[in-house]
Design a protein around this motif. Structure first.
Motif, PDB file in Angstrom:
ATOM      1  N   ASN A 131      13.099  -4.627   5.952  1.00  0.00           N
ATOM      2  CA  ASN A 131      13.939  -5.841   6.030  1.00  0.00           C
ATOM      3  C   ASN A 131      15.490  -5.429   6.399  1.00  0.00           C
ATOM      4  O   ASN A 131      16.525  -5.884   5.815  1.00  0.00           O
ATOM      5  CB  ASN A 131      13.854  -6.778   5.116  1.00  0.00           C
ATOM      6  CG  ASN A 131      14.195  -7.991   5.303  1.00  0.00           C
ATOM      7  OD1 ASN A 131      14.569  -8.383   6.435  1.00  0.00           O
ATOM      8  ND2 ASN A 131      14.671  -9.167   4.102  1.00  0.00           N
ATOM      9  N   ASN A 132      15.586  -4.795   7.601  1.00  0.00           N
ATOM     10  CA  ASN A 132      16.886  -4.378   8.082  1.00  0.00           C
ATOM     11  C   ASN A 132      17.513  -3.720   7.283  1.00  0.00           C
ATOM     12  O   ASN A 132      18.694  -3.484   6.987  1.00  0.00           O
ATOM     13  CB  ASN A 132      17.586  -5.683   8.508  1.00  0.00           C
ATOM     14  CG  ASN A 132      16.990  -6.446   9.592  1.00  0.00           C
ATOM     15  OD1 ASN A 132      16.416  -6.007  10.491  1.00  0.00           O
ATOM     16  ND2 ASN A 132      16.974  -7.716   9.451  1.00  0.00           N
ATOM     17  N   GLY A 133      16.890  -2.912   6.363  1.00  0.00           N
ATOM     18  CA  GLY A 133      17.630  -1.885   5.498  1.00  0.00           C
ATOM     19  C   GLY A 133      17.916  -2.140   4.053  1.00  0.00           C
ATOM     20  O   GLY A 133      18.275  -1.376   3.371  1.00  0.00           O
ATOM     21  N   ILE A 134      17.646  -3.493   3.940  1.00  0.00           N
ATOM     22  CA  ILE A 134      17.983  -4.110   2.480  1.00  0.00           C
ATOM     23  C   ILE A 134      17.062  -3.298   1.424  1.00  0.00           C
ATOM     24  O   ILE A 134      17.651  -3.098   0.237  1.00  0.00           O
ATOM     25  CB  ILE A 134      17.777  -5.722   2.579  1.00  0.00           C
ATOM     26  CG1 ILE A 134      18.714  -6.248   3.377  1.00  0.00           C
ATOM     27  CG2 ILE A 134      17.855  -6.100   1.250  1.00  0.00           C
ATOM     28  CD1 ILE A 134      18.551  -7.795   3.426  1.00  0.00           C
ATOM     29  N   PHE A 135      15.893  -3.072   1.618  1.00  0.00           N
ATOM     30  CA  PHE A 135      14.950  -2.511   0.689  1.00  0.00           C
ATOM     31  C   PHE A 135      14.468  -1.035   0.947  1.00  0.00           C
ATOM     32  O   PHE A 135      13.667  -0.507   0.548  1.00  0.00           O
ATOM     33  CB  PHE A 135      13.767  -3.542   0.608  1.00  0.00           C
ATOM     34  CG  PHE A 135      14.022  -4.623   0.245  1.00  0.00           C
ATOM     35  CD1 PHE A 135      14.184  -5.130  -1.493  1.00  0.00           C
ATOM     36  CD2 PHE A 135      14.062  -5.729   0.928  1.00  0.00           C
ATOM     37  CE1 PHE A 135      14.170  -6.354  -1.638  1.00  0.00           C
ATOM     38  CE2 PHE A 135      14.088  -6.940   0.681  1.00  0.00           C
ATOM     39  CZ  PHE A 135      14.276  -7.446  -0.811  1.00  0.00           C
ATOM     40  N   LYS A 136      15.286  -0.305   1.673  1.00  0.00           N
ATOM     41  CA  LYS A 136      14.812   1.064   2.075  1.00  0.00           C
ATOM     42  C   LYS A 136      14.944   1.851   0.936  1.00  0.00           C
ATOM     43  O   LYS A 136      15.888   2.256   0.116  1.00  0.00           O
ATOM     44  CB  LYS A 136      16.080   1.576   3.249  1.00  0.00           C
ATOM     45  CG  LYS A 136      15.737   2.946   3.549  1.00  0.00           C
ATOM     46  CD  LYS A 136      16.556   3.298   4.599  1.00  0.00           C
ATOM     47  CE  LYS A 136      16.327   4.755   5.563  1.00  0.00           C
ATOM     48  NZ  LYS A 136      17.251   5.170   6.403  1.00  0.00           N
ATOM     49  N   GLY A 137      13.722   2.592   0.666  1.00  0.00           N
ATOM     50  CA  GLY A 137      13.638   3.429  -0.332  1.00  0.00           C
ATOM     51  C   GLY A 137      13.337   2.708  -1.814  1.00  0.00           C
ATOM     52  O   GLY A 137      13.329   3.536  -2.864  1.00  0.00           O
ATOM     53  N   LYS A 138      13.173   1.379  -1.670  1.00  0.00           N
ATOM     54  CA  LYS A 138      13.308   0.729  -3.252  1.00  0.00           C
ATOM     55  C   LYS A 138      12.096   0.080  -3.593  1.00  0.00           C
ATOM     56  O   LYS A 138      11.990  -0.335  -4.651  1.00  0.00           O
ATOM     57  CB  LYS A 138      14.398  -0.367  -3.129  1.00  0.00           C
ATOM     58  CG  LYS A 138      15.899   0.184  -3.062  1.00  0.00           C
ATOM     59  CD  LYS A 138      17.217  -0.661  -3.061  1.00  0.00           C
ATOM     60  CE  LYS A 138      18.394  -0.064  -3.131  1.00  0.00           C
ATOM     61  NZ  LYS A 138      19.285  -0.883  -3.165  1.00  0.00           N
ATOM     62  N   LEU A 139      11.322  -0.041  -2.628  1.00  0.00           N
ATOM     63  CA  LEU A 139      10.074  -0.681  -2.932  1.00  0.00           C
ATOM     64  C   LEU A 139       8.850   0.073  -3.370  1.00  0.00           C
ATOM     65  O   LEU A 139       8.446   1.050  -2.923  1.00  0.00           O
ATOM     66  CB  LEU A 139       9.451  -1.689  -1.948  1.00  0.00           C
ATOM     67  CG  LEU A 139      10.679  -2.525  -1.248  1.00  0.00           C
ATOM     68  CD1 LEU A 139      10.012  -3.366   0.017  1.00  0.00           C
ATOM     69  CD2 LEU A 139      10.905  -3.712  -2.625  1.00  0.00           C
ATOM     70  N   GLN A 140       7.876  -0.353  -4.468  1.00  0.00           N
ATOM     71  CA  GLN A 140       6.922   0.313  -4.989  1.00  0.00           C
ATOM     72  C   GLN A 140       5.696  -0.450  -5.172  1.00  0.00           C
ATOM     73  O   GLN A 140       6.027  -1.462  -6.064  1.00  0.00           O
ATOM     74  CB  GLN A 140       6.998   1.400  -6.092  1.00  0.00           C
ATOM     75  CG  GLN A 140       7.999   2.262  -6.202  1.00  0.00           C
ATOM     76  CD  GLN A 140       8.435   3.105  -7.291  1.00  0.00           C
ATOM     77  OE1 GLN A 140       7.963   2.638  -8.174  1.00  0.00           O
ATOM     78  NE2 GLN A 140       9.229   3.942  -7.158  1.00  0.00           N
ATOM     79  N   LEU A 141       4.581  -0.552  -4.542  1.00  0.00           N
ATOM     80  CA  LEU A 141       3.339  -1.232  -4.634  1.00  0.00           C
ATOM     81  C   LEU A 141       2.426  -0.511  -5.574  1.00  0.00           C
ATOM     82  O   LEU A 141       2.022   0.524  -5.425  1.00  0.00           O
ATOM     83  CB  LEU A 141       2.951  -1.812  -3.218  1.00  0.00           C
ATOM     84  CG  LEU A 141       3.106  -3.093  -2.767  1.00  0.00           C
ATOM     85  CD1 LEU A 141       2.695  -3.265  -1.394  1.00  0.00           C
ATOM     86  CD2 LEU A 141       2.792  -4.331  -3.792  1.00  0.00           C
ATOM     87  N   ASP A 142       2.048  -1.191  -6.756  1.00  0.00           N
ATOM     88  CA  ASP A 142       0.861  -0.842  -7.471  1.00  0.00           C
ATOM     89  C   ASP A 142      -0.356  -0.881  -6.843  1.00  0.00           C
ATOM     90  O   ASP A 142      -0.558  -2.084  -6.495  1.00  0.00           O
ATOM     91  CB  ASP A 142       0.800  -1.533  -8.820  1.00  0.00           C
ATOM     92  CG  ASP A 142      -0.028  -0.627  -9.799  1.00  0.00           C
ATOM     93  OD1 ASP A 142      -1.082  -0.561  -9.182  1.00  0.00           O
ATOM     94  OD2 ASP A 142       0.307  -0.735 -11.058  1.00  0.00           O
ATOM     95  N   THR A 143      -1.111   0.338  -6.470  1.00  0.00           N
ATOM     96  CA  THR A 143      -2.377   0.138  -5.606  1.00  0.00           C
ATOM     97  C   THR A 143      -3.620  -0.376  -6.286  1.00  0.00           C
ATOM     98  O   THR A 143      -4.755  -0.787  -5.881  1.00  0.00           O
ATOM     99  CB  THR A 143      -2.823   1.711  -5.160  1.00  0.00           C
ATOM    100  OG1 THR A 143      -2.669   2.425  -6.020  1.00  0.00           O
ATOM    101  CG2 THR A 143      -1.755   1.830  -4.131  1.00  0.00           C
ATOM    102  N   HIS A 144      -3.389  -0.603  -7.625  1.00  0.00           N
ATOM    103  CA  HIS A 144      -4.570  -1.152  -8.420  1.00  0.00           C
ATOM    104  C   HIS A 144      -4.274  -2.833  -8.544  1.00  0.00           C
ATOM    105  O   HIS A 144      -5.275  -3.404  -8.815  1.00  0.00           O
ATOM    106  CB  HIS A 144      -4.460  -0.465  -9.685  1.00  0.00           C
ATOM    107  CG  HIS A 144      -5.029   0.903  -9.760  1.00  0.00           C
ATOM    108  ND1 HIS A 144      -6.075   1.478  -9.370  1.00  0.00           N
ATOM    109  CD2 HIS A 144      -4.004   2.252  -9.994  1.00  0.00           C
ATOM    110  CE1 HIS A 144      -6.135   2.798  -9.455  1.00  0.00           C
ATOM    111  NE2 HIS A 144      -5.259   3.356  -9.657  1.00  0.00           N
ATOM    112  N   THR A 145      -2.861  -3.036  -8.917  1.00  0.00           N
ATOM    113  CA  THR A 145      -2.698  -4.466  -9.331  1.00  0.00           C
ATOM    114  C   THR A 145      -2.013  -5.323  -8.075  1.00  0.00           C
ATOM    115  O   THR A 145      -2.199  -6.700  -8.072  1.00  0.00           O
ATOM    116  CB  THR A 145      -2.235  -4.708 -10.590  1.00  0.00           C
ATOM    117  OG1 THR A 145      -0.617  -4.011 -10.258  1.00  0.00           O
ATOM    118  CG2 THR A 145      -2.537  -3.805 -11.723  1.00  0.00           C
ATOM    119  N   GLY A 146      -1.097  -4.631  -7.059  1.00  0.00           N
ATOM    120  CA  GLY A 146      -0.774  -5.025  -6.033  1.00  0.00           C
ATOM    121  C   GLY A 146       0.688  -5.751  -6.541  1.00  0.00           C
ATOM    122  O   GLY A 146       1.557  -6.349  -5.892  1.00  0.00           O
ATOM    123  N   SER A 147       1.023  -5.361  -7.786  1.00  0.00           N
ATOM    124  CA  SER A 147       2.334  -5.747  -8.465  1.00  0.00           C
ATOM    125  C   SER A 147       3.552  -4.839  -7.440  1.00  0.00           C
ATOM    126  O   SER A 147       3.297  -4.040  -7.200  1.00  0.00           O
ATOM    127  CB  SER A 147       2.595  -5.375 -10.035  1.00  0.00           C
ATOM    128  OG  SER A 147       1.634  -6.264 -10.620  1.00  0.00           O
TER     129      SER A 147
END
Length: 292
Positions: free
Chosen positions: A69-85
């Motif tokens: 999102n234009n650098g706002i979340f760069k390197g900060k997001l983690q999705l749980d592949t089991h739950t989607g959280s």
């Protein structure tokens, strides 16, 4: 606080959310889907902000897809592949806003909305004193302390308070960055209560404890007590001078007696003895410091 953040914060106020999260800048927050295990055909989609921009997605148990999102979340997001959280690490104030979850599966679509508020870290209050703000009476001495906070970058729900033990004495809150946060407190020097100045917002606080003896290391006496101590010091000084004069006269008499018996004696020797005697006399006490 930037204009962009102010507009984002205002836009949040009219949004109904299923969950609300408050977090301090630099911490991590997890938005839960309430799913125990993503199924084969499930699609998990996360969007952010008033434009509903896609920031993360899992489709049919594939690897997560991220959009910064234009650098706002760069390197900060983690999705749980089991739950989607979704976990946002090292969160900043620019990530304050509304997050929307869409779950698509064979049963249709389901939605969940989160409102996340990120607060800046609070500075530690500073307690200062001004000796010119002391006042005295016949029974007590009082001085004014000032608790101040500098560099407050986020004043949402911020308040500054004085406590005596666990009891609230006074408090102020502001919503304008142009107003300096400061709060006075009048205390007695001989007060042994525990005081503290607390800066807090919705989720955290910073506390500065007060030891009055550290702020006023030189004792402030009441007016009557100060006068009595001053008179006593003056009397001791006068008595000391009288003793020295009498001692000097005694030396002169002794000098004349010795001269009459055995001839002249060098005055330097006698004065040297007098100087040594003088050094052995204790100095007078100093007058106490007072607050007026």
């Amino acid at each position: 606080m930037s204009l962009c953040f102010i507009l984002l914060y205002i836009s949040m106020q009219g949004v109904n959310a299923d969950e609300m999260k408050s977090v301090t800048e630099g911490d991590s927050v997890t938005l839960h889907t309430d799913i125990t295990q993503i199924q084969k055909d499930d699609q998990i989609l996360w969007r952010f902000g008033p434009k509903n921009a896609r920031i993360a997605e899992i489709y049919k148990q594939s690897h997560p897809i991220y959009d910064d999102n234009n650098g706002i979340f760069k390197g900060k997001l983690q999705l749980d592949t089991h739950t989607g959280s979704l976990t946002i690490t090292n969160i900043s104030i620019t990530q304050t806003g509304v997050y929307k979850l869409t779950i698509i599966n064979s049963k249709g679509k389901s939605y969940k909305t989160f409102r996340v508020s990120v607060y800046a870290r609070l500075p530690v209050p500073v307690i200062s004193s001004n000796s010119s703000q002391c006042s005295s009476s016949s029974s007590s001495s009082k001085c004014v302390l000032l608790c101040s906070v500098l560099n407050v970058t986020d004043v949402r729900d911020v308040s500054l308070s004085w406590y005596k033990g666990n009891s609230l004495l006074s408090s102020i809150s502001v919503s304008d960055l142009n107003i300096r946060l400061s709060l006075p407190l009048e205390v007695e020097y001989q007060d042994t209560n525990t005081y503290s100045c607390v800066l807090n917002n919705t989720i955290t606080n910073q506390t500065q404890h007060l030891n009055i003896s550290d702020v006023y290391p030189i004792q402030c006496f009441g007016f009557t007590e100060a006068v009595i101590r001053l008179v006593i010091s003056a009397l001791i000084g006068v008595a000391t001078v009288a003793i020295l004069v009498d001692h000097f006269r005694s030396i002169r008499r002794e000098q004349k007696r010795i001269s009459a018996l055995s001839g002249p004696v060098r005055a330097g020797t006698q004065y040297r003895h007098f100087y040594i005697e003088l050094l052995s006399v204790p100095p007078p006490l100093h007058a106490p410091r007072t607050c007026f």
